[in-house]
Design an enzyme around this catalytic site. Sequence first.
Site, PDB file in Angstrom:
ATOM      1  N   PRO A  64       0.822  -1.220   0.000  1.00 36.62           N
ATOM      2  CA  PRO A  64       0.000   0.000   0.000  1.00 36.62           C
ATOM      3  C   PRO A  64       0.857   1.272   0.000  1.00 36.62           C
ATOM      4  O   PRO A  64       0.389   2.354  -0.309  1.00 36.62           O
ATOM      5  CB  PRO A  64      -0.804  -0.109   1.303  1.00 36.62           C
ATOM      6  CG  PRO A  64      -0.720  -1.534   1.712  1.00 36.62           C
ATOM      7  CD  PRO A  64       0.599  -2.038   1.202  1.00 36.62           C
ATOM      8  N   GLU A 100       1.908  -7.948   8.135  1.00 32.85           N
ATOM      9  CA  GLU A 100       1.963  -6.478   8.087  1.00 32.85           C
ATOM     10  C   GLU A 100       3.065  -6.009   7.147  1.00 32.85           C
ATOM     11  O   GLU A 100       3.438  -4.836   7.164  1.00 32.85           O
ATOM     12  CB  GLU A 100       2.206  -5.935   9.499  1.00 32.85           C
ATOM     13  CG  GLU A 100       1.145  -6.368  10.509  1.00 32.85           C
ATOM     14  CD  GLU A 100      -0.266  -6.111   9.992  1.00 32.85           C
ATOM     15  OE1 GLU A 100      -1.070  -7.070   9.983  1.00 32.85           O
ATOM     16  OE2 GLU A 100      -0.544  -4.987   9.550  1.00 32.85           O
ATOM     17  N   ARG A 149      -1.697  -9.424 -20.876  1.00 34.01           N
ATOM     18  CA  ARG A 149      -2.609  -9.174 -21.993  1.00 34.01           C
ATOM     19  C   ARG A 149      -1.982  -8.224 -23.021  1.00 34.01           C
ATOM     20  O   ARG A 149      -2.430  -8.135 -24.154  1.00 34.01           O
ATOM     21  CB  ARG A 149      -3.951  -8.639 -21.533  1.00 34.01           C
ATOM     22  CG  ARG A 149      -3.916  -7.316 -20.813  1.00 34.01           C
ATOM     23  CD  ARG A 149      -5.275  -6.984 -20.243  1.00 34.01           C
ATOM     24  NE  ARG A 149      -6.266  -6.763 -21.283  1.00 34.01           N
ATOM     25  CZ  ARG A 149      -6.353  -5.616 -21.968  1.00 34.01           C
ATOM     26  NH1 ARG A 149      -5.499  -4.640 -21.764  1.00 34.01           N
ATOM     27  NH2 ARG A 149      -7.289  -5.466 -22.875  1.00 34.01           N
ATOM     28  N   ASP A 194      -7.897   0.061 -25.592  1.00 35.64           N
ATOM     29  CA  ASP A 194      -8.369  -0.078 -24.207  1.00 35.64           C
ATOM     30  C   ASP A 194      -8.686   1.299 -23.628  1.00 35.64           C
ATOM     31  O   ASP A 194      -8.070   2.279 -24.015  1.00 35.64           O
ATOM     32  CB  ASP A 194      -7.233  -0.637 -23.337  1.00 35.64           C
ATOM     33  CG  ASP A 194      -7.180  -2.143 -23.404  1.00 35.64           C
ATOM     34  OD1 ASP A 194      -8.088  -2.743 -23.973  1.00 35.64           O
ATOM     35  OD2 ASP A 194      -6.192  -2.698 -22.883  1.00 35.64           O
TER      36      ASP A 194
HETATM   37  N1  LIG Z   1      -2.672  -1.826  -2.219  1.00 35.47           N
HETATM   38  C1  LIG Z   1      -1.811  -2.827  -2.483  1.00 35.47           C
HETATM   39  O1  LIG Z   1      -1.236  -2.936  -3.568  1.00 35.47           O
HETATM   40  C2  LIG Z   1      -1.542  -3.834  -1.389  1.00 35.47           C
HETATM   41  C3  LIG Z   1      -0.389  -4.613  -1.388  1.00 35.47           C
HETATM   42  C4  LIG Z   1      -0.159  -5.528  -0.356  1.00 35.47           C
HETATM   43  C5  LIG Z   1      -1.102  -5.624   0.655  1.00 35.47           C
HETATM   44  N2  LIG Z   1      -0.965  -6.474   1.697  1.00 35.47           N
HETATM   45  C6  LIG Z   1       0.320  -7.005   2.093  1.00 35.47           C
HETATM   46  C7  LIG Z   1       1.121  -5.896   2.676  1.00 35.47           C
HETATM   47  C8  LIG Z   1       2.379  -5.645   2.175  1.00 35.47           C
HETATM   48  C9  LIG Z   1       3.122  -4.602   2.697  1.00 35.47           C
HETATM   49  C10 LIG Z   1       2.634  -3.802   3.712  1.00 35.47           C
HETATM   50  C11 LIG Z   1       1.351  -4.042   4.201  1.00 35.47           C
HETATM   51  O2  LIG Z   1       0.834  -3.254   5.150  1.00 35.47           O
HETATM   52  C12 LIG Z   1       0.595  -5.113   3.667  1.00 35.47           C
HETATM   53  N3  LIG Z   1      -2.220  -4.858   0.636  1.00 35.47           N
HETATM   54  C13 LIG Z   1      -2.434  -3.964  -0.352  1.00 35.47           C
END
Ligand SMILES: NC(=O)c1ccc(NCc2cccc(O)c2)nc1
Length: 246
Positions: free
Chosen positions: A89, A116, A154, A169
Amino acid sequence: MRIDVVTLFPDFIRQSAELGVVGRAGERGLMQVACWNPRDYATDNYRRVDDRPFGGGPGMLMLIDPLRACLAAARQAAPEPAPVIYLSPQGERLTQRKVRQLAALPRLILLCGRYEGIDERLVASEVDEELSVGDYVLSGGELGAAIVIDAVGRLQEGALHHAESATQDSFEDGLLDCPHYTRPVEHELGTVPEVLRSGDHAAIARWRRQQALGRTWLRRPDLLARISLSKADQALLEAFRRDWLA
Ligand SMILES: NC(=O)c1ccc(NCc2cccc(O)c2)nc1
């Protein structure tokens, strides 16, 4: 293109890579997906891959060493150099422009975090880019990896039946897509717009462009703000707006 995925859930990745267009790209040798499980590189007899975070707080983090050994194995599985992309994230937002850049590379290594996330020292030393598939938290990076594999797969030459459908697209030109219609012409839900059945390809292209511009204006003005419109586009959008506001 080759994509190596570091994941605690290889079956999930393999199954998603066998479906549809991406599966076809695989069969045609256009794209190869290989999975690597950090648990296979955990050296203690409990095969630990996670541990508690220093400083307290909820959840667990992925340990450095199993990931590091796993990444090393993935790297040396093929000669091409590859960026290590960590799905998180905290990453750069994935866009179609980024997808096109990734699709042009010979190889990618996708790192999927669970819990996490992973120890920051591993990120600092092994990760080239962090990518986010959206502003929300998932239980792991695997869904993000599956999205990257699909979006990139794709675009591999020969993966799609009609090459032009990749170039036409939505988002390809920074706009949302126009509405689409198929048979029947008359339906209780409505009738297919006349212009699409006119055979006038210039008028059809204009109508589709105007619809794409109008929808982007209505639904995603943030996207519109990012692109410079030609005089013709501005005229089409102006007409759409007048019609909409009338
Ligand atoms: N928005 C995304 O691309 C996304 C990616 C991974 C994820 N979970 C694993 C994770 C990985 C790293 C930190 C963390 O807090 C959670 N969640 C959402």
